[in-house]
Design a protein around this motif. Sequence first.
Motif, short mmCIF file in Angstrom:
data_model
loop_
_atom_site.label_atom_id
_atom_site.label_comp_id
_atom_site.label_asym_id
_atom_site.label_seq_id
_atom_site.Cartn_x
_atom_site.Cartn_y
_atom_site.Cartn_z
N LYS A 272 64.53 34.74 27.32
CA LYS A 272 63.52 35.69 27.79
C LYS A 272 63.65 35.92 29.29
N ALA A 273 63.89 34.84 30.03
CA ALA A 273 64.01 34.96 31.49
C ALA A 273 65.22 35.80 31.87
N ILE A 274 66.35 35.58 31.21
CA ILE A 274 67.57 36.33 31.54
C ILE A 274 67.37 37.82 31.27
N GLN A 275 66.77 38.14 30.13
CA GLN A 275 66.55 39.55 29.80
C GLN A 275 65.57 40.20 30.77
N LYS A 276 64.48 39.48 31.09
CA LYS A 276 63.44 40.05 31.94
C LYS A 276 63.91 40.15 33.38
N LEU A 277 64.60 39.14 33.90
CA LEU A 277 65.05 39.22 35.30
C LEU A 277 66.08 40.34 35.46
N SER A 278 66.85 40.59 34.41
CA SER A 278 67.81 41.70 34.45
C SER A 278 67.08 43.03 34.55
N GLU A 279 66.02 43.17 33.76
CA GLU A 279 65.20 44.38 33.84
C GLU A 279 64.62 44.56 35.25
N MET A 280 64.14 43.46 35.83
CA MET A 280 63.54 43.53 37.16
C MET A 280 64.57 43.85 38.24
N LEU A 281 65.79 43.32 38.10
CA LEU A 281 66.84 43.64 39.07
C LEU A 281 67.17 45.13 39.03
N VAL A 282 67.18 45.69 37.83
CA VAL A 282 67.46 47.12 37.69
C VAL A 282 66.31 47.95 38.26
N GLU A 283 65.08 47.55 37.93
CA GLU A 283 63.91 48.34 38.33
C GLU A 283 63.60 48.26 39.82
N PHE A 284 63.73 47.06 40.39
CA PHE A 284 63.28 46.85 41.76
C PHE A 284 64.40 46.68 42.78
N HIS A 285 65.62 46.43 42.33
CA HIS A 285 66.71 46.13 43.27
C HIS A 285 67.99 46.91 42.99
N ASN A 286 67.89 47.98 42.21
CA ASN A 286 69.05 48.81 41.89
C ASN A 286 70.19 47.99 41.27
N SER B 221 68.91 42.36 23.27
CA SER B 221 67.70 41.76 22.72
C SER B 221 67.64 40.28 23.11
N VAL B 222 66.44 39.77 23.22
CA VAL B 222 66.27 38.35 23.53
C VAL B 222 66.92 37.49 22.45
N ALA B 223 66.84 37.95 21.20
CA ALA B 223 67.42 37.19 20.09
C ALA B 223 68.94 37.07 20.23
N ASP B 224 69.60 38.16 20.62
CA ASP B 224 71.06 38.12 20.77
C ASP B 224 71.47 37.20 21.92
N ILE B 225 70.71 37.23 23.01
CA ILE B 225 70.99 36.35 24.14
C ILE B 225 70.78 34.90 23.72
N GLN B 226 69.68 34.66 23.03
CA GLN B 226 69.34 33.29 22.62
C GLN B 226 70.40 32.71 21.68
N ALA B 227 70.93 33.53 20.81
CA ALA B 227 71.93 33.05 19.85
C ALA B 227 73.16 32.49 20.56
N ILE B 228 73.47 33.05 21.72
CA ILE B 228 74.66 32.61 22.46
C ILE B 228 74.35 31.38 23.32
N ILE B 229 73.18 31.36 23.94
CA ILE B 229 72.90 30.30 24.91
C ILE B 229 72.22 29.09 24.29
N ARG B 230 72.01 29.08 22.98
CA ARG B 230 71.30 27.97 22.34
C ARG B 230 71.85 26.59 22.70
N PRO B 231 73.17 26.41 22.82
CA PRO B 231 73.69 25.06 23.16
C PRO B 231 73.21 24.54 24.51
N CYS B 232 72.72 25.42 25.38
CA CYS B 232 72.27 24.98 26.71
C CYS B 232 70.88 24.37 26.70
N GLY B 233 70.16 24.49 25.58
CA GLY B 233 68.81 23.97 25.53
C GLY B 233 67.80 24.92 26.15
N LEU B 234 66.55 24.76 25.75
CA LEU B 234 65.46 25.61 26.24
C LEU B 234 65.78 27.09 26.05
N SER B 235 66.51 27.40 24.99
CA SER B 235 67.01 28.77 24.81
C SER B 235 65.91 29.82 24.64
#
Length: 217
Positions: free
Chosen positions: A88-102, A69-83
Motif C-alpha cells: 500500500k505504501a509503495i503504491q500510494k507514495l508513487s501516486e504522491m510523487l506523481v501528483e506533488f513532485h512530477n 494494483s496493491v495486490a499485484d505489488i504485494q504478490a511480488i514483495i511478500r517474501p520481504c514481510g509486512l507485505s
Amino acid sequence: MLKAERVAFILEQLQALYPEPPIPLDHKDPYTLLVAVLLSAQCTDERVNTVTPALFELADNPFAMAKQSVADIQAIIRPCGLSPQKSKAIQKLSEMLVEFHNGIVPADMDELEKLPGVGHKTAGVVMAQAFNQPAFPVDTHIHRLAQRWGLTSGKSVAQTEKDLKRLFPKERWNALHLQFIYYGREYCSARGCDGTVCPICSSCYPNRRKPKKTLKA
C-alpha cells in the motif's frame, strides 16, 4: 579509553576495514532506492535484492507503479514481510510523487517523511545514498553498537543519532552509517558479540568482563 580516544580509534578502524563501503541495496536511481529501503524494514538486504528485480520489471518509476494494483505489488514483495502495509505504501507514495513532485523523488528530508511508509531513518538513507547529503540514519543495529562502544546512553534511535552526529565529523556521516552496518554484521552482531568479544569492543573496553546490556530502541 576516554570518549574522544574511542571516537578516533573507531574512525580509524572502520575506515581501515571498509574504506569504500558499497550501498547494500541494488538500485539504479533515487526512486528504486527509496522503494528498496522501504522494503528493507524488518527484512534483510539480501532478500530485498532478490525481490526487487521482479518488482522493478513490473514498474520501475512512480508513473508506472502508481498504475499498479496493491495486490499485484504485494504478490511480488511478500517474501520481504509486512507485505500488506508495504505494498500500500509503495503504491500510494508513487501516486504522491506523481501528483506533488512530477514523479521526482525530492531531495528533502521533510518532504520524504511525508510519503507513506517513509520514516526518518528511510528518509536519511535516501538523502545520504541517493543525494549524497550528510545524514546518519540510525537503526536498532547501529543503536546497539553505539551503546556497546560508549558513544551514547540514549534510549531511542533519535537520541543515538544526535549523539553520533555530535561526535563524528559531518563529512564522515554517510560512510560511517554504512561502515557501522558492515562491521556489525561481520564482527559485532547481536548474538556474535556481547560487548566484550569483537576487536573494537575489546579494544575500547579491555577491562570489561560482563556482557554489555544495551537499551532497546
